[in-house]
Design an enzyme around this catalytic site. Structure first.
Site, short mmCIF file in Angstrom:
data_model
loop_
_atom_site.label_atom_id
_atom_site.label_comp_id
_atom_site.label_asym_id
_atom_site.label_seq_id
_atom_site.Cartn_x
_atom_site.Cartn_y
_atom_site.Cartn_z
N LYS A 171 0.79 -1.16 0.01
CA LYS A 171 0.09 0.12 -0.05
C LYS A 171 1.05 1.40 0.06
O LYS A 171 2.04 1.07 0.54
CB LYS A 171 -0.76 -0.06 1.22
N1 GLU Z 1 -7.01 0.36 -3.17
C1 GLU Z 1 -7.95 -0.95 -3.30
C2 GLU Z 1 -7.86 -1.52 -2.29
O1 GLU Z 1 -8.00 -1.14 -0.95
C3 GLU Z 1 -7.64 -1.51 -4.58
C4 GLU Z 1 -6.43 -2.19 -4.64
C5 GLU Z 1 -5.70 -2.67 -6.09
O2 GLU Z 1 -6.72 -3.00 -6.77
O3 GLU Z 1 -4.57 -3.02 -6.00
O4 GLU Z 1 -8.25 -2.92 -2.19
#
Ligand code: GLU
Length: 480
Positions: free
Chosen positions: A111
């Site tokens: 993240k």
């Molecule tokens: N930000 C989204 C999540 O928390 C999507 C992550 C992604 O598609 O890699 O799941």
């Protein structure tokens, strides 16, 4: 670490995730070493970079955290918000690991975040900032199609993903797979149909699946279908908006409450989600919206009587200070971490069923997976099969029509059967089908653990058990 007692202060987001993880591993037979290896975050990179804007140099702080590399690339969004910090990105990266394992998206968890309020900057300034952030990450392989693939999160969307993809491409001019360095791109820049609404769509599919199981509805004291159910949604951003829109327009649920930054709207007869969304775009908030009553203290609406509560904004909104007063018998965590570990215990004691974040909001990463595969295969889903499928269906339909003639029209096809049956699946239909299948299978894996083990009392623990088992198996297979 033992689960925190309700009298103790609220743990941080990362501690909260760890507490929930520890609750689950206590029911497993992992070696303490492997348990620790899975729990900890592998690395968090902090970057401070300067960008010359409005005649001065502004310094920005960003992070990219990699939780687990049991599978690569690692995957997870990039968030733009002023509250971004290391604890938060690490918690979110850990949730990505468990989420990907649960829905069988072949990624580790990661993240990123940038401490910024995007509303403070013009579009061209945001582009400069994003490109510079992307440059810093890409040069350390923290953006890379085979190692680390970001996506949108709070405060970012397809526009930022297009800038990131272009920045990576400029730095890697000969990489034929460069489009796969990031997902959530616009369709005209290598994206996939259905990605924008995927997380909200996933929330809808998750609820549809929950409502297919009598035993599960009973656990929440609910019955019947989604039609007519009173739903309160917190946050009408991309996820909350799409979930509320699909539930009200396709499943007949009633959106009785919408909570936003500047207060909440309430109407027991149901609120028109699209009209509110348009109002927010024009006026910057929900205040003044004419067709529902407005309360300045929005958080109060989390506590009203309803059937389903959908927290779709920030982490920690349901915590030890308000959990006791929450009346919803079913909470679906569209956001990441909206219920703290302390609140989770309080709610469980009250008999509330929580559909956990790592499952409920996994629609986004699931469709990101499809986009990444599309980019690596360099072909749109359905391009080869669609017309062949239609031609085969045409054969059956003309044969049925011939029989119909022969039997002198003593029977006939229902009027729109032919049109519906003849249509081959395009990319959007395939994405929806893949997402629906994923949400159904993952739910079934969770509920099987929930109902078959007496020591598993809730869906969250079940979700952790399923995903930690998968991560542990990958580590073991790697010889760790
Ligand atoms: N930000 C989204 C999540 O928390 C999507 C992550 C992604 O598609 O890699 O799941």
């Amino acid at each position: 670490m033992a689960p925190k007692d309700a009298a103790l202060p609220e743990p941080s987001f990362r501690e909260s995730v760890d507490i929930m993880f520890n609750r689950a591993v206590a029911l497993m037979d992992l070696s303490p070493g492997l348990e620790e290896k899975i729990r900890v975050c592998n690395a968090t990179y902090t970057v401070r970079f300067g960008v010359r804007l409005r005649g001065a140099i502004h310094t920005f702080v960003g992070y990219r955290s990699v939780h687990s590399e049991h599978m690569e690339p690692v995957k997870g969004g990039i968030r733009y918000a002023t509250g971004v910090n290391q604890d938060e990105v690490e918690a979110l990266a850990a949730l990505m690991t468990y989420k990907c394992a649960l829905v069988e998206a072949p990624f580790g968890g990661s993240k990123g975040g940038l401490c910024i309020d995007p509303r403070d900057w013009e579009e061209h300034e945001l582009e400069q900032i994003t490109r510079r952030f992307a440059y810093e990450l890409a040069k350390r392989d923290l953006i890379n199609p085979s190692q680390n693939v970001p996506a949108p999160d709070m405060g970012t969307g397809e526009r930022e993903m297009a800038w990131i993809a272009d920045q990576y491409r400029r730095m890697n001019t000969t990489d034929i797979n460069s489009a796969a360095c990031v997902t959530g791109k616009p369709v005209n820049a290598g994206g996939i149909q259905g990605r924008t609404e995927a997380t909200g769509r996933g929330v809808q599919y998750a609820l549809q699946e929950f409502f297919r199981h009598e035993e599960d509805k009973k656990a929440a004291g609910l019955s019947g279908t989604l039609a007519g159910k009173r739903v309160v949604v917190q946050g009408l951003g991309n996820v909350g908006y799409h979930a509320a829109k699909f539930l009200s327009q396709e499943d007949g649920s009633k959106i009785t409450g919408i909570i936003e930054r500047d207060g909440a709207l309430h109407d027991e007869d149901g609120i028109d989600v699209d009209a509110v969304r348009d109002w927010i775009v024009k006026h910057g908030g929900v205040a003044g919206y004419p067709d529902a009553s407005h309360r300045v203290n929005g958080a109060e609406l989390l506590e009203i009587d309803c059937d389903i509560l959908i927290p779709a904004a920030l982490e920690g909104v349901i915590n030890m200070s308000n959990a006791e007063r929450i009346k919803a018998p079913l909470i679906i965590e569209a956001a990441n971490g909206p219920v703290t570990a302390g609140a989770d215990e309080i709610l469980q004691k009250k008999g509330c069923v929580i559909i956990p974040d790592m499952y409920a909001n996994a629609g986004g990463v699931t469709v990101s997976y499809f986009e990444w595969v599309k980019n690596l295969s360099h072909i749109r889903f359905g391009r080869m099969q669609r017309r062949a499928e239609e031609a085969r269906h045409e054969l059956i339909v003309s044969e049925l029509e011939r029989l119909d003639d022969m039997l002198e029209h003593r029977w006939s096809m229902t009027p729109d059967f032919k049109q519906k049956y003849l249509r081959g699946a395009g990319e959007l239909e395939l994405v929806r089908s893949g997402l629906d299948d994923t949400m159904r299978s993952a739910y079934q894996a969770m509920r099987e653990v929930w109902h078959s083990r007496a020591d598993v009392k809730d869906l969250r623990t079940a979700a952790y058990l399923v995903s930690i088992r998968k991560v542990a198996d990958s580590y073991r297979a790697k010889g760790l």
